[in-house]
Design a protein around this motif. Structure first.
Motif, PDB file in Angstrom:
ATOM      1  N   UNK A 499      45.144  63.080  69.116  1.00 43.50           N
ATOM      2  CA  UNK A 499      45.513  62.808  67.732  1.00 43.50           C
ATOM      3  C   UNK A 499      44.244  62.554  66.919  1.00 43.50           C
ATOM      4  N   UNK A 500      44.174  63.112  65.729  1.00 42.75           N
ATOM      5  CA  UNK A 500      43.043  62.869  64.843  1.00 42.75           C
ATOM      6  C   UNK A 500      42.818  61.364  64.696  1.00 42.75           C
ATOM      7  N   UNK A 501      41.571  60.944  64.827  1.00 37.86           N
ATOM      8  CA  UNK A 501      41.242  59.531  64.682  1.00 37.86           C
ATOM      9  C   UNK A 501      41.000  58.826  65.997  1.00 37.86           C
ATOM     10  N   UNK A 502      41.428  59.417  67.124  1.00 32.44           N
ATOM     11  CA  UNK A 502      41.204  58.789  68.425  1.00 32.44           C
ATOM     12  C   UNK A 502      39.924  59.356  69.025  1.00 32.44           C
ATOM     13  N   UNK A 503      38.890  58.558  69.029  1.00 28.34           N
ATOM     14  CA  UNK A 503      37.617  58.978  69.602  1.00 28.34           C
ATOM     15  C   UNK A 503      37.630  58.747  71.106  1.00 28.34           C
ATOM     16  N   UNK A 504      36.721  59.405  71.789  1.00 26.55           N
ATOM     17  CA  UNK A 504      36.599  59.194  73.227  1.00 26.55           C
ATOM     18  C   UNK A 504      36.264  57.738  73.494  1.00 26.55           C
ATOM     19  N   UNK A 505      36.925  57.153  74.466  1.00 28.81           N
ATOM     20  CA  UNK A 505      36.678  55.756  74.772  1.00 28.81           C
ATOM     21  C   UNK A 505      37.261  55.363  76.107  1.00 28.81           C
ATOM     22  N   UNK A 506      36.927  54.182  76.558  1.00 29.94           N
ATOM     23  CA  UNK A 506      37.311  53.724  77.888  1.00 29.94           C
ATOM     24  C   UNK A 506      38.592  52.914  77.875  1.00 29.94           C
TER      25      UNK A 506
END
Length: 868
Positions: A499-506
């Motif tokens: 989804x637009x707005x969800x950056x790569x992350x842990x």
């Protein structure tokens, strides 16, 4: 992904056995003993992270009296590394469309066989606890915990710790001062010990007392007195586009929402709310969690439970509402209610408007609670949780925490669990909610307007932070905005992507979705006897419609406490729409929908304005605006995916147990009427099959009763039924209430907690279960527990040739239950049974239908059998 083991529910394995297929991999076996030594000696194995983070020397006021009672202590058991990997893989597969395990839910009994301790290990642990002077209260159905009671002195002696009292901002608490320990024999077996302190999670409700609105809540909904606007259930229906669902008959019927709380309520308040809102008066089913103290009212918590029950039932209007709450033991809490609902699988949807900021949880506490939440997900239960009311600083105003800790960004748990769906908050722009606005509200008419919203009202991120409110009502009320932010515990689930707005992350991000939560623009009307929720001068709540007859005041509040039960009610309707027996992690279905641009634009309202920044000033914020998330296009940690257009969401919801529920493959819905029957007689339920998306086919049935003497002494008969495209068909399900009536051809016994397990192993020439297996007289059936165990053992011989497997399987059955007549031919002697009537009471029965040609097309529904 590569699974360590492939999972299959017991009912499907038994069906495969009956069909002669042995190609399925093994996923289940009897629990292995893990406690290999005697549980003796001193407790020297330390459980790290078992002290509450709030415990600090400056608050310590001395050791507890050794004789002080501590009830409801819970010892949780850890999964092995292999079990942990298996459970994680299973839950992911259960939420992955196309997987053979998709929405194939476990029962608590099956969960126990897979992930619980063995009975022998439970006996060893219980024996040791008893030897230390504790009283065993209960063993969880999942065999993953034991609850017991004792004294502070016994806790200290058994677990190598000290119990102290602490005073924090005028509140006195108790807690263990050091990490607890267990005997070496339990190393790796005990995950942690809960309820050794009395820091209860906080309700996520914000009361409207007038200070932040510039008006007191004494105006009509849209009125000639003030023109102020407040929300009722009908307004929720209009704003979030729910009328179409109700008009089509989708209202949550057949679903159960379990509302979780920690205070007794007055049912009269719920009834008053329903009457004032123009709803059918329907009382919730109320359960006090055993061993949590006596039923008592807790100020603040009572209001929370009232509004949760009122709005869950107001949205899921046809759903059964269960209220499960903890008693007055100070160390018991809503988390005990959550565990009770999970270990007994009460509710397809769980509504929890409470939370603990993650910085207030130790790693041990988090691990114990999240194991419960994940079990619920594996059972198909959808946990809907409030994301919090203090913006990105969920620890705000937590007694015992330093100012720096309170102002540190923190998510709210369990909303931050990867196995829950977190609800954030929105509000309407001040101008759109202002008194006298006629663009979105009906004009004043000289009397209360029960349904005054005219359409969807554009939303922004909820943020009513107010220094004035903090000064008037206390620091806790200074911050009032939607919770959100990254978890420090939960890893990013695979579904939270795309989804637009969800950056790569842990880490897991919260919230998932949001609904209006403001107490100001515009607050919700509700009814409660909780005096702490009333405005100054209010003498009662809802004794004249929504008003106090004396002062004319309304009871108004906001918070993600309202968004949570409202969305829980929405989920009940989605479940009914696809005849679902549970959705599990609802968020796992929301993100794939939002990843499609067209679907996102239709089914969601993207919130692109506002922040959940701390704006109350330097008294309440280390630096104004320091801790914040802003609304952006797509997903953001201020409002999640945004709010929903429920009508459009229903249109694209493919859901759980049906194929093509929102597409063109065709499916069907089931509905069944309730039955009242006298002992020793029979009664009939009409099962209605409705074609969806031009489904045409023949439906077979399996019928289960959860427990009680209906399972052991009752039986049923039902025939396969054909339905043509675009039409409905009915089947007659006859329920017999005595063993004396359960001897005819075509009569089947009720399976307990496992669908087709028993029916698939029955012999005879009856109409059969959903998989097409024939049934037989009750006297010729194998007891369910033995059948399940035999099936599990039989699968253990999967490497044998088919003939050898069959022979060994029969020997296993003979050894386990002394039943060998089912091996080989269908002839054999009939076991003599003693006539026994079903005990008086009300029983919940589930009917599962499956297309006899395409087994992936299924549906289920529930009804009640009353024996009197």
């Amino acid at each position: 992904m590569r699974f360590l083991k492939i999972f299959r529910p017991v009912s499907l394995l038994a069906a495969a056995l009956a069909a002669g297929s042995m190609s399925l991999p093994v996923w289940a076996q009897t629990a292995q003993n893990r406690v290999t030594q005697a549980v003796t000696g001193e407790s020297t194995f330390v459980l790290p992270g078992s002290v509450n983070p709030r415990v600090a020397a400056q608050f310590d006021v001395g050791r507890m009296n050794a004789g002080a009672p501590i009830d409801g202590i819970t010892m949780s058991f850890a999964l092995t590394g292999e079990q942990r990997a298996e459970l994680d893989a299973l839950v992911q597969a259960q939420q992955t469309p196309g997987s053979p395990e998709y929405h194939q839910w476990l029962t608590p009994a099956t969960y126990a066989n897979l992930f619980g301790l063995s009975s022998a290990d439970i006996a060893k642990v219980a024996g040791w606890l008893t030897s230390q002077g504790f009283t065993i209260e209960r063993v969880a159905n999942s065999r993953t915990s034991i609850t017991f009671s004792g004294t502070a002195g016994q806790v200290e002696a058994a677990f190598g710790t000290e119990m102290h009292r602490y005073t924090m901002e005028g509140e006195t608490h108790f807690a263990n001062a050091t990490n607890v320990s267990v005997p070496p024999a339990l190393a790796g077996v005990v995950l942690g010990i809960r309820n050794l302190d009395d820091f209860r999670p906080q309700p996520q409700v914000r009361f409207h007392r007038g200070a932040t609105a510039g008006v007191t809540p004494r105006g009509d909904f849209t009125s000639s007195q003030s023109g102020a606007h407040f929300l009722t259930p009908d307004d929720v229906t209009t704003i979030y586009d729910m009328a179409g669902a109700y008009n089509s008959g989708d209202n949550g019927s057949g679903q159960t929402i379990a509302v979780l709380g920690q205070s007794q309520i007055a049912v009269a308040d719920v009834e008053a709310f329903q009457s004032a809102a123009g709803l059918t008066v329907k009382d919730p089913t109320i359960t006090l969690v055993p061993d949590t103290g006596t039923s008592a009212v807790a100020q603040g918590d009572e209001a929370e439970s009232d509004l949760d029950l009122e709005y869950a039932g107001a949205t899921g209007r046809g759903a059964t509402i269960d209220f499960i709450y903890a008693g007055n033991n100070s160390n018991s809490s809503v988390y005990d209610a959550m565990q009770y609902a999970v270990e007994n699988r009460i509710g397809t949807i769980l509504s929890l408007s409470y939370g603990t900021c993650e910085l207030d949880l130790s790693q041990s506490q988090y691990a114990q609670l999240d194991q419960i939440v994940e079990q619920g997900a594996s059972q198909g239960q959808s946990l809907i949780v409030a994301a919090g009311d203090a913006g990105s600083t969920a620890c705000w105003a937590t007694p015992g925490m330093t100012t720096a800790q309170q102002e540190t960004p923190s998510a709210n748990y369990p909303a931050s669990s990867a196995y829950a769906t977190g609800l954030g908050g929105t509000e309407f722009p001040a101008a759109d909610a202002a008194a006298g606005n006629t663009t979105y509200w009906q004009a004043a008419s000289g009397s209360d307007v029960l349904s005054s919203a005219l359409s969807y009202i554009p939303e922004v991120v909820w943020n009513d932070d107010s220094a004035a409110a903090g000064k008037q009502d206390g620091a806790a009320d200074a911050l009032a905005s939607g919770g959100g932010g990254p978890s420090i515990f939960a890893s990013r689930p695979s579904w939270q992507t795309g989804v637009t707005g969800i950056a790569t992350g842990k880490f897991r991000l919260t919230p998932d979705v949001s609904l209006d939560s403001s107490a100001v623009t515009a607050g919700y009307l509700y009814c409660t006897s909780d005096h702490s929720a009333w405005s100054s001068g209010q003498a009662a709540s809802c004794n004249s419609g929504f008003r106090d007859a004396t002062s004319g005041y309304l009871t108004v509040a906001g918070g993600t406490s309202f968004a949570t039960p409202i969305f829980a009610g929405m989920v009940s309707i989605l479940n009914q729409k696809v005849s679902s027996s549970g959705e599990g992690v609802v968020a796992a279905a929301l993100y794939p929908l939002a990843a499609n641009g067209a679907t996102y634009a239709s089914a969601f309202h993207d919130i692109v304005m506002g922040t959940n920044a701390c704006t109350a000033g330097s008294t309440y914020c280390s630096t104004a605006g320091k801790a914040e998330f802003s609304a952006t296009a797509g997903y953001d940690e201020a409002s999640g995916l945004g709010s929903v257009d429920f009508g459009n969401l229903m249109g694209v919801w493919t859901g759980a147990t049906t194929t093509g529920g929102g597409g063109g493959n065709g499916s069907f819905k089931l509905a069944a009427t309730n039955v009242t029957v006298s002992p020793g007689s029979s009664g009939a339920s009409t099962v209605t099959i409705t074609s969806v998306n031009s489904y045409a086919g023949t439906v077979g049935f399996a019928v289960t009763a959860g427990n009680g003497s209906l399972t052991t002494s009752g039986c049923y008969a039902i025939s396969n039924t054909a339905v043509t495209a675009g039409s409905t068909a009915t089947a007659t399900l006859t329920v017999y209430s005595s063993t004396s009536t359960c001897s005819g051809t075509g009569v089947l016994s009720f399976a307990k907690m496992g669908g087709a397990v028993r029916a698939s192993l029955d012999r005879g020439t009856g109409p059969g279960d959903a998989a097409g297996h024939s049934g037989g007289p009750l006297g010729k059936t194998i007891p369910l527990s033995a059948a399940a165990l035999a099936g599990v053992l039989l699968l253990g011989f999967r490497r044998m040739r088919s003939g050898a497997r069959a022979l060994v399987g029969c020997l296993v059955l003979a050894v386990v239950v002394g039943f060998a007549s089912g091996c080989g031919s269908s002839s054999g002697t009939t076991t003599t049974t003693t006539t026994k009537d079903v005990a008086a009471g009300t029983y919940t029965v589930t009917v599962a239908g499956t297309d006899t040609t395409t087994s992936s097309i299924t549906a289920s529904t529930s009804f009640t059998v009353t024996v009197n």
